[in-house]
Scaffold this active site. Structure first.
Site, PDB file in Angstrom:
ATOM      1  N   GLU A 157       7.029   1.273   6.817  1.00 35.08           N
ATOM      2  CA  GLU A 157       6.954   2.715   6.568  1.00 35.08           C
ATOM      3  C   GLU A 157       8.310   3.418   6.491  1.00 35.08           C
ATOM      4  O   GLU A 157       8.460   4.388   5.767  1.00 35.08           O
ATOM      5  CB  GLU A 157       6.115   3.383   7.671  1.00 35.08           C
ATOM      6  CG  GLU A 157       4.668   2.956   7.716  1.00 35.08           C
ATOM      7  CD  GLU A 157       3.913   3.359   6.456  1.00 35.08           C
ATOM      8  OE1 GLU A 157       4.223   4.427   5.886  1.00 35.08           O
ATOM      9  OE2 GLU A 157       3.031   2.570   6.025  1.00 35.08           O
ATOM     10  N   SER A 200     -33.414   7.335  58.261  1.00 32.53           N
ATOM     11  CA  SER A 200     -32.754   7.044  59.546  1.00 32.53           C
ATOM     12  C   SER A 200     -31.282   6.692  59.423  1.00 32.53           C
ATOM     13  O   SER A 200     -30.676   6.268  60.393  1.00 32.53           O
ATOM     14  CB  SER A 200     -33.443   5.852  60.199  1.00 32.53           C
ATOM     15  OG  SER A 200     -34.743   6.197  60.529  1.00 32.53           O
TER      16      SER A 200
END
Ligand SMILES: [Zn+2]
Ligand SMILES: [Zn+2]
Length: 814
Positions: free
Chosen positions: A125, A386
């Site tokens: 690029e 419990s």
């Protein structure tokens, strides 16, 4: 321009708002643009005029000032709008979400950009990327010349930086926009490093369809992170963004292969990579298809995304193989319970060493909408049954009022109108605290809570970050310890991890690198007390071991507590050892109760399975007793320090200088006649013909339970009938009605009020009075009924020794 104001008139219209705001914004932008253009043109012309007039310094300086001003007025704001990614403990992707515009735009992290990837992109690029300032004047000139000769506009002059600008803000290709692009590119270079600009580029390039960014393509096509791509894969991915619509992976693979190899050839000619590597890459096949984005650990992923809306990558501590294996175990387990009408389960696994959550299973199957699979069972507010009892007893150990062998009476008890029952509807008489906890008995727990007071337990739960308890703290009563409050599996599992960490509560985190300062850390119980609880909860001979449970396989040693909520709606089992704390909940999200549902039989087998999976054959040692834990001999009858008459002694733990040192009173010496038919007090003791004998010293509540159950016990002989002394202590206790209560009676049902009392076993007769008028003479264990008048009434009970108690109640007829 004046029009801008007019739009505000409609602003209260909620639906129209975003549109209007957008319109206003556009107008502002065009206003800005024209202002910018005019000002910029004038300044720029002046600057260039200065340069032309050979005033270089003045010209360059004014260009520079102009740039700085523009940079301040039009700052570069980058909002890449990434997809949210959830990773596991090793950084591998677990779950990905589309971004706000329904695109896959996954953020590649800097460490995922390998030298190969960087080289390939930069070579292809923008070869001078590392050297220019955002714009490459030579490339621009070259392109300009080419444009003049060919009459075509090419984008060859675009640097990576300029491409980033365009990808962030696509604009029509005009000379003015090109100019802005150049300005923005320089700005970008000033504010970001080259690495960061390359990273933006990699994250923004298009791959066709809704796929943007190299990582998205890498994950969706190659199912791997960018840092493990091969050279061939890297090359394929770097060429696609130039023509994303014609080079579609999975659609035009042969064409991409051909283009890929053309570029590999270029690389070879320019010696970008090692020749052999390129040769190998050229032979690599390309057979990819598009895959679904991963959707593992869905509940935690969704949760963390909601909690961190701006984060693009959320790094969890989830351990992939544990998460996936447990997901499987839970799904299979629940499918076996389906015939019982039990449809859901949730599991949370905390690593006690790191305080991180390694597995998070919110439901049996996220993709099952019928059973509410998307509900997160880890955060659902349920009744704990419990499961809060260990914290209660731990608190009482720390208060010094009990030790594991302290005796407590499990007999019917009325706590101001609250009459708890046990899970099995039975009462067990005199038992130890240890037995009460291991068997999860309710009455002993409520008795202990009453003794330490509810706010003390509430305070502990607040320290352990129980949200619903915090919200409702003022409304909670004694039923709290039997499940009368809302908790989540997350809260309970975190609470139990404190027992594995010497009583220090430290909330487990879901993500790596969590700020340690923001974590909640509290010592909720002492290390001695945690140890005592752990020892009790690790006992294997207990009723909450699952029925028929095959205990032969090598299960790591754990301490655990079960719970079943009222109405059998929730089954809990939470266990821990030094390595892990695991919380399991089983039930229905609909809240439907199931008779078979119980913490012992339904939740515990799943807990054991999971422990076996995550901690199989673990070498870790069991918890060591803290230094300040000691042993002492106590009376087996009471658990207190032995008296001279306590012949049956056992060993118990205690916490020196904390545990109470009460002497045992389990028996008392009483003077009786030689035939043991009459007992005497010091007041009526005859001069001869008596012996001193030891009798058990039972509490009145236990005596009345013995009587009601016809349990034989050793009774003190009746007191000397000729004795004149009136005992002031041991007056009858009125058990029912409850002093100070209001009673609503139904007129049409002819209801009556029941009278009941507890007395010492020397009492043969009691006398009931209503408003000081004798109602009835009765034996102490008979229930007496009467029909009261409306209003406030006084109820008295006297015994045959003349001792008396009064209570007051209010009666209303309806
Ligand atoms: Zn004793
Ligand atoms: Zn006497």
């Amino acid at each position: 321009m004046v029009k801008v104001g007019i739009h505000f008139v409609k602003i209260e219209d909620e639906i129209e708002k975003p549109k209007i705001v957008a319109e206003v914004k556009t107008e502002f932008i065009s206003l800005q643009k024209s202002l910018f253009a005019t000002m910029f043109k004038q300044k720029l012309i002046k600057a260039f005029q200065a340069i032309i007039k050979n005033k270089y310094f003045k010209g360059i300086a004014s260009l520079f000032i102009l740039f700085v001003l523009l940079d301040l007025i039009f700052p570069f704001r980058i909002n890449p709008n990434y997809s949210t990614l959830i990773t596991d403990s090793e950084g591998k992707l677990l779950h990905a979400f589309l971004n706000k515009t329904d695109k896959w735009r996954m953020e590649t992290e800097l460490n995922e950009i390998t030298p190969t990837l960087e080289k390939a992109i930069v070579f292809k690029e923008d070869r001078w990327f590392r050297w220019h300032f955002g714009v490459n004047p030579f490339a621009m000139m070259r392109a300009g010349v080419r444009n003049i000769f060919t009459g075509r506009r090419t984008s060859g002059a675009s640097t990576i930086t300029m491409q980033v600008v365009r990808l962030l803000n696509p604009q029509k290709r005009t000379y003015f926009n090109k100019f802005i692009e150049i300005f923005r590119a320089i700005q970008l270079e000033l504010h970001y490093s080259k690495d960061e600009i390359l990273q933006f580029y990699i994250n923004l390039v298009p791959y066709g369809s809704n796929i943007e960014g190299l990582k998205s393509a890498s994950i969706l096509y190659f199912q791997k992170s960018p840092n493990v791509l091969s050279l061939a894969e890297v090359t394929a991915l770097t060429i696609i963004p130039n023509r994303p619509s014609s080079l579609r992976l999975g659609v035009n693979n042969p064409y991409i292969l051909q283009e890929r190899n053309r570029w590999l050839q270029n690389f070879k000619e320019e010696k970008v990579f090692n020749a052999q590597d390129i040769e190998d890459a050229m032979h690599e096949p390309l057979n990819v298809v598009r895959h679904e984005a991963p959707h593992l650990a869905p509940h935690l992923s969704l949760r963390l995304k909601q909690e961190n809306p701006t984060k693009s990558i959320i790094k969890t501590a989830l351990v992939r193989h544990k998460q996936l294996t447990i997901e499987n175990i839970v799904q299979n387990y629940v499918s076996r319970l389906y015939s019982m009408n039990i449809h859901n389960a949730a599991v949370m696994v905390i690593n006690n060493k790191t305080h991180q959550v390694e597995a998070y299973i919110g439901s049996a199957d996220f993709n099952n909408p019928i059973d509410g699979g998307q509900v997160d069972g880890i955060r659902a507010i349920r009744s704990p049954g419990s499961t809060l009892k260990p914290l209660l007893y731990a608190t009482a150990f720390d208060k010094g009022i009990i030790t594991p062998k302290t005796a407590i009476n499990d007999v019917p008890t009325n706590f101001g109108g609250f009459e708890p029952e046990n899970f099995d509807k039975l009462f067990h008489g005199k038992i130890t605290i240890e037995y009460a906890l291991a068997n999860s008995l309710n009455i002993p727990a409520v008795k202990i809570l009453k003794e330490i007071s509810t706010p003390v337990l509430v305070d502990k739960l607040k320290k352990a970050d129980f949200q619903t308890v915090k919200k409702n703290s003022s409304k909670l009563g004694l039923s709290l310890v039997l499940g009368g409050c809302g908790v989540t599996l997350e809260e309970l599992t975190n609470l139990f991890s404190a027992f594995a960490q010497e009583g220090n509560f430290q909330k487990a985190t879901y993500t790596l690198n969590t700020d340690t300062k923001s974590r909640i850390k509290n010592e909720i119980i002492s290390k001695e007390s945690s140890y005592l609880i752990t020892q009790i909860l690790a006992q294997i001979t207990r009723p909450d071991l699952p029925n028929n449970y095959d205990y032969t396989y090598r299960m790591p040693k754990i301490a655990w507590k079960t719970g079943t909520s009222f109405g059998k709606k929730d089954a809990w089992s939470i266990g821990y050892n030094a390595n892990y704390t695991i919380g399991v909940w089983v039930g229905n999200f609909s809240g439907e109760g199931v008779p078979e549902l119980s913490g012992a039989n339904i939740a515990t087998p799943l807990l054991f399975d999971i422990f076996n999976t995550v901690d199989y054959n673990s070498s870790s040692k069991w918890f060591k007793a803290p230094e300040n834990i000691a042993y002492r001999k106590v009376c087996a009858e009471s658990g207190d320090v032995p008296n001279d008459f306590c012949t049956h002694q056992i060993v118990d733990y205690y916490i020196p200088s904390v545990s109470k040192m009460t002497k045992c009173q389990h028996a008392k010496y009483i003077y009786v006649s030689t035939d043991e038919k009459i007992s005497y007090c010091s007041h009526c003791l005859p001069e001869s013909g008596t012996v001193q004998k030891l009798y058990p010293n039972y509490a009145p509540e236990l005596l009345s339970w013995f009587e009601s159950k016809h349990i034989l016990y050793e009774k003190v002989p009746p007191h000397n009938p000729k004795c004149e002394r009136v005992f002031n202590t041991n007056a009858p206790q009125i058990v029912y009605p409850v002093d100070g209560s209001e009673y609503f009676l139904a007129k049409n049902e002819d209801q009556k009020l029941m009278l009941n009392c507890q007395v010492g076993n020397e009492v043969k007769t009691v006398y009931w009075y209503i408003n000081d008028k004798l109602l009835q003479k009765a034996s102490p264990n008979t229930e007496v009924f009467f029909r009261p008048e409306a209003g406030k009434i006084k109820i008295s009970c006297s015994d045959d020794k003349g001792r008396n108690s009064d209570i007051y109640v209010e009666v209303k007829w309806e």
